[in-house]
Design a protein around this motif. Structure first.
Motif, PDB file in Angstrom:
ATOM      1  N   GLN A  46     157.942  31.327 -22.711  1.00 13.48           N
ATOM      2  CA  GLN A  46     157.554  30.028 -22.714  1.00 13.48           C
ATOM      3  C   GLN A  46     156.273  29.740 -22.188  1.00 13.48           C
ATOM      4  OE1 GLN A  46     159.163  27.202 -23.940  1.00 13.48           O
ATOM      5  NE2 GLN A  46     160.365  28.486 -24.958  1.00 13.48           N
ATOM      6  N   ARG A  47     155.966  30.351 -21.149  1.00  9.10           N
ATOM      7  CA  ARG A  47     154.876  30.173 -20.436  1.00  9.10           C
ATOM      8  C   ARG A  47     153.959  31.442 -20.490  1.00  9.10           C
ATOM      9  NH1 ARG A  47     151.732  26.366 -18.920  1.00  9.10           N
ATOM     10  NH2 ARG A  47     151.287  26.984 -16.595  1.00  9.10           N
ATOM     11  N   ILE A  48     152.822  31.291 -20.914  1.00 12.31           N
ATOM     12  CA  ILE A  48     151.918  32.560 -21.288  1.00 12.31           C
ATOM     13  C   ILE A  48     150.423  32.451 -20.662  1.00 12.31           C
ATOM     14  CG2 ILE A  48     150.746  33.870 -23.277  1.00 12.31           C
ATOM     15  CD1 ILE A  48     153.255  32.830 -24.950  1.00 12.31           C
ATOM     16  N   LEU A  49     150.093  33.218 -19.967  1.00 15.84           N
ATOM     17  CA  LEU A  49     148.816  33.275 -19.393  1.00 15.84           C
ATOM     18  C   LEU A  49     147.801  34.345 -20.041  1.00 15.84           C
ATOM     19  CD1 LEU A  49     146.548  32.443 -17.190  1.00 15.84           C
ATOM     20  CD2 LEU A  49     147.559  34.085 -15.552  1.00 15.84           C
ATOM     21  N   GLU A  50     146.727  34.144 -20.611  1.00 20.01           N
ATOM     22  CA  GLU A  50     145.640  34.957 -21.051  1.00 20.01           C
ATOM     23  C   GLU A  50     144.319  35.074 -20.364  1.00 20.01           C
ATOM     24  OE1 GLU A  50     144.306  36.150 -25.420  1.00 20.01           O
ATOM     25  OE2 GLU A  50     143.448  33.869 -24.793  1.00 20.01           O
ATOM     26  N   PRO A  67     157.656  31.360 -29.349  1.00 20.69           N
ATOM     27  CA  PRO A  67     158.763  30.405 -29.660  1.00 20.69           C
ATOM     28  C   PRO A  67     158.494  28.586 -29.617  1.00 20.69           C
ATOM     29  CG  PRO A  67     159.314  31.336 -27.418  1.00 20.69           C
ATOM     30  CD  PRO A  67     157.960  32.026 -28.103  1.00 20.69           C
ATOM     31  N   VAL A  68     159.202  27.878 -30.103  1.00 21.82           N
ATOM     32  CA  VAL A  68     158.776  26.555 -30.208  1.00 21.82           C
ATOM     33  C   VAL A  68     158.762  26.097 -28.443  1.00 21.82           C
ATOM     34  CG1 VAL A  68     159.688  24.358 -30.884  1.00 21.82           C
ATOM     35  CG2 VAL A  68     159.887  26.214 -32.292  1.00 21.82           C
ATOM     36  N   GLY A  69     157.810  25.360 -28.223  1.00 20.21           N
ATOM     37  CA  GLY A  69     157.791  24.713 -27.187  1.00 20.21           C
ATOM     38  C   GLY A  69     157.099  25.614 -26.130  1.00 20.21           C
ATOM     39  N   ALA A  70     156.708  26.733 -26.538  1.00 20.48           N
ATOM     40  CA  ALA A  70     155.860  27.605 -25.463  1.00 20.48           C
ATOM     41  C   ALA A  70     154.517  27.236 -25.436  1.00 20.48           C
ATOM     42  CB  ALA A  70     155.889  29.117 -26.075  1.00 20.48           C
ATOM     43  N   SER A  71     153.696  27.417 -24.336  1.00 22.60           N
ATOM     44  CA  SER A  71     152.449  27.312 -24.180  1.00 22.60           C
ATOM     45  C   SER A  71     151.477  28.244 -23.532  1.00 22.60           C
ATOM     46  CB  SER A  71     152.238  26.113 -23.360  1.00 22.60           C
ATOM     47  OG  SER A  71     152.755  26.238 -22.097  1.00 22.60           O
ATOM     48  N   ILE A  72     150.302  28.101 -24.053  1.00 20.73           N
ATOM     49  CA  ILE A  72     149.359  29.175 -23.336  1.00 20.73           C
ATOM     50  C   ILE A  72     148.312  28.529 -22.571  1.00 20.73           C
ATOM     51  CG2 ILE A  72     147.846  31.163 -24.086  1.00 20.73           C
ATOM     52  CD1 ILE A  72     148.905  31.098 -26.991  1.00 20.73           C
ATOM     53  N   VAL A  73     148.142  29.293 -21.397  1.00 21.49           N
ATOM     54  CA  VAL A  73     147.030  28.835 -20.483  1.00 21.49           C
ATOM     55  C   VAL A  73     145.919  30.088 -20.713  1.00 21.49           C
ATOM     56  CG1 VAL A  73     145.914  28.460 -18.201  1.00 21.49           C
ATOM     57  CG2 VAL A  73     148.131  27.847 -18.937  1.00 21.49           C
ATOM     58  N   LEU A 118     154.811  35.672 -19.530  1.00 18.07           N
ATOM     59  CA  LEU A 118     153.784  36.938 -20.216  1.00 18.07           C
ATOM     60  C   LEU A 118     152.390  36.567 -19.659  1.00 18.07           C
ATOM     61  CD1 LEU A 118     154.268  38.559 -23.446  1.00 18.07           C
ATOM     62  CD2 LEU A 118     151.921  37.502 -23.148  1.00 18.07           C
ATOM     63  N   VAL A 119     151.812  37.752 -19.396  1.00 18.29           N
ATOM     64  CA  VAL A 119     150.560  37.476 -19.081  1.00 18.29           C
ATOM     65  C   VAL A 119     149.555  38.555 -19.749  1.00 18.29           C
ATOM     66  CG1 VAL A 119     148.908  37.812 -17.125  1.00 18.29           C
ATOM     67  CG2 VAL A 119     151.101  37.008 -16.732  1.00 18.29           C
ATOM     68  N   PHE A 120     148.469  38.247 -20.302  1.00 20.76           N
ATOM     69  CA  PHE A 120     147.650  39.250 -21.168  1.00 20.76           C
ATOM     70  C   PHE A 120     146.320  39.250 -20.409  1.00 20.76           C
ATOM     71  CE2 PHE A 120     145.076  39.862 -25.372  1.00 20.76           C
ATOM     72  CZ  PHE A 120     145.173  41.257 -25.259  1.00 20.76           C
ATOM     73  N   PHE A 121     146.111  40.676 -20.037  1.00 22.45           N
ATOM     74  CA  PHE A 121     144.561  40.965 -19.537  1.00 22.45           C
ATOM     75  C   PHE A 121     143.767  41.566 -20.449  1.00 22.45           C
ATOM     76  CE2 PHE A 121     146.833  42.309 -15.004  1.00 22.45           C
ATOM     77  CZ  PHE A 121     146.848  40.784 -14.716  1.00 22.45           C
ATOM     78  N   ASP A 122     142.520  40.846 -20.761  1.00 16.13           N
ATOM     79  CA  ASP A 122     141.744  41.314 -21.823  1.00 16.13           C
ATOM     80  C   ASP A 122     140.336  40.924 -21.401  1.00 16.13           C
ATOM     81  OD1 ASP A 122     140.761  42.868 -23.896  1.00 16.13           O
ATOM     82  OD2 ASP A 122     141.519  41.187 -25.293  1.00 16.13           O
ATOM     83  N   ALA A 123     140.092  41.084 -20.360  1.00 16.16           N
ATOM     84  CA  ALA A 123     138.475  40.568 -19.562  1.00 16.16           C
ATOM     85  C   ALA A 123     137.763  41.798 -19.211  1.00 16.16           C
ATOM     86  CB  ALA A 123     138.927  39.299 -18.779  1.00 16.16           C
ATOM     87  N   ALA A 124     137.316  41.744 -17.873  1.00 15.11           N
ATOM     88  CA  ALA A 124     136.689  42.571 -17.537  1.00 15.11           C
ATOM     89  C   ALA A 124     137.388  43.698 -16.810  1.00 15.11           C
ATOM     90  CB  ALA A 124     135.663  42.051 -16.383  1.00 15.11           C
ATOM     91  N   ILE A 145     153.712  42.088 -18.121  1.00 16.48           N
ATOM     92  CA  ILE A 145     152.158  41.995 -18.121  1.00 16.48           C
ATOM     93  C   ILE A 145     151.633  43.106 -19.249  1.00 16.48           C
ATOM     94  CG2 ILE A 145     150.053  42.344 -16.735  1.00 16.48           C
ATOM     95  CD1 ILE A 145     151.554  41.644 -14.450  1.00 16.48           C
ATOM     96  N   ILE A 146     150.888  42.445 -20.029  1.00 15.95           N
ATOM     97  CA  ILE A 146     150.200  43.455 -20.860  1.00 15.95           C
ATOM     98  C   ILE A 146     148.691  43.618 -20.873  1.00 15.95           C
ATOM     99  CG2 ILE A 146     149.792  43.649 -23.655  1.00 15.95           C
ATOM    100  CD1 ILE A 146     152.102  41.796 -24.025  1.00 15.95           C
ATOM    101  N   ALA A 147     148.265  44.704 -20.417  1.00 19.20           N
ATOM    102  CA  ALA A 147     146.821  45.040 -20.202  1.00 19.20           C
ATOM    103  C   ALA A 147     145.993  45.549 -21.392  1.00 19.20           C
ATOM    104  CB  ALA A 147     146.522  45.727 -18.923  1.00 19.20           C
ATOM    105  N   ASP A 148     145.131  45.281 -21.975  1.00 25.02           N
ATOM    106  CA  ASP A 148     144.198  46.027 -22.995  1.00 25.02           C
ATOM    107  C   ASP A 148     143.114  46.984 -22.422  1.00 25.02           C
ATOM    108  OD1 ASP A 148     143.857  46.560 -25.821  1.00 25.02           O
ATOM    109  OD2 ASP A 148     142.468  45.033 -25.944  1.00 25.02           O
ATOM    110  N   ASN A 149     142.795  47.750 -23.205  1.00 25.45           N
ATOM    111  CA  ASN A 149     141.840  48.700 -22.814  1.00 25.45           C
ATOM    112  C   ASN A 149     142.006  49.574 -21.772  1.00 25.45           C
ATOM    113  OD1 ASN A 149     140.307  45.897 -23.956  1.00 25.45           O
ATOM    114  ND2 ASN A 149     139.723  47.578 -24.935  1.00 25.45           N
ATOM    115  N   ILE A 150     143.407  49.993 -21.551  1.00 23.06           N
ATOM    116  CA  ILE A 150     143.659  50.476 -20.437  1.00 23.06           C
ATOM    117  C   ILE A 150     143.057  52.047 -20.260  1.00 23.06           C
ATOM    118  CG2 ILE A 150     145.847  51.108 -20.675  1.00 23.06           C
ATOM    119  CD1 ILE A 150     145.082  49.434 -17.701  1.00 23.06           C
TER     120      ILE A 150
END
Ligand code: SAH
Ligand code: MG
Length: 209
Positions: A46-50, A67-73, A118-124, A145-150
């Protein structure tokens, strides 16, 4: 989301993908995008941080499956990319579901309110341990927590010497993997597609030591 809104979201995502290729803006790999949308569909956060919006491509990938009602920061420090993302996310019809923040995630995270599912790390890449420390108190008990380019072009698992200019990044990514491989706090799967993606399932606050 109705069929019409969904079609607009997908078309805008495609447009952002073309823009990224043309302007050489990094976006999540196809494998990463597929994995992201699969995890979002299954876990229904429901609450996502990118962290690392770039031009909003991955935010649209997430939004298409959430899902319906979910939001992303979502947080982006580059003002030019931030404004391109703002345009794409507006066009995609996502302004009410996505809260955009412009600045350094390490400064902004303390002020955003969790808990996040859910947290998605895709920065530095060299900052992943910092992001982890910053989000730690903002994870819901079911968080992932999903971390890209690992695996960073394979260098993270390289046994031999690392080119000098990548040493710090590789060191920090290894440090991050050590942190999320601590079984008491996370269970982590490494996906080898794309540039490597770590998926870490939080084991809940009670397990903190
Ligand atoms: N997630 C995006 C791609 C992100 S590229 C997608 O798949 O579509 C990485 C982005 O992280 C860059 O735009 C960069 O400006 C941003 N970034 C790097 N360090 C940051 C920080 N400390 N805080 C916020 N954004 C950061
Ligand atoms: Mg990436």
């Amino acid at each position: 989301m109705n069929k019409f809104d969904y079609a607009i979201l997908l078309a805008t995502r495609k447009e952002a993908e073309r823009y990224a290729i043309e302007k050489r803006v990094p976006i999540v790999s196809q494998e990463g995008a597929a994995l992201l949308s699969q995890i979002v569909s299954i876990r229904r956060p429901q609450r996502i941080l990118e962290i690392g919006t770039a031009i909003g491509y991955s935010a649209m990938v997430i939004a298409a499956s959430m899902p319906v009602g979910a939001s992303i920061v979502t947080i982006e420090q580059d003002p030019d990319r931030f404004s391109v993302a703002e345009n794409f996310l507006t066009k995609a019809g996502l302004l009410s579901q996505v809260q955009m923040c412009c600045g350094d995630a390490r400064q902004i995270i303390p002020d955003v309110s969790g808990p996040f599912d859910l947290v998605f790390f895709d920065a530095a890449k060299g900052q992943y341990p910092d992001y982890l420390a910053a989000v730690r108190d903002k994870l819901s008990s079911e968080a992932v927590i999903i971390a890209d380019n690992i695996l960073f072009r394979g260098l993270v698992e390289e046994q031999g010497s690392i080119p000098r200019r990548y040493r710090t990044i590789v060191k920090r990514l290894r440090e991050y993997l050590n942190l999320v491989n601590d079984q008491r706090c996370f269970h982590t799967d490494i996906h080898r597609g794309g540039d490597g993606i770590a998926v870490s399932y939080y084991q809940g606050r009670a397990n903190h030591v």
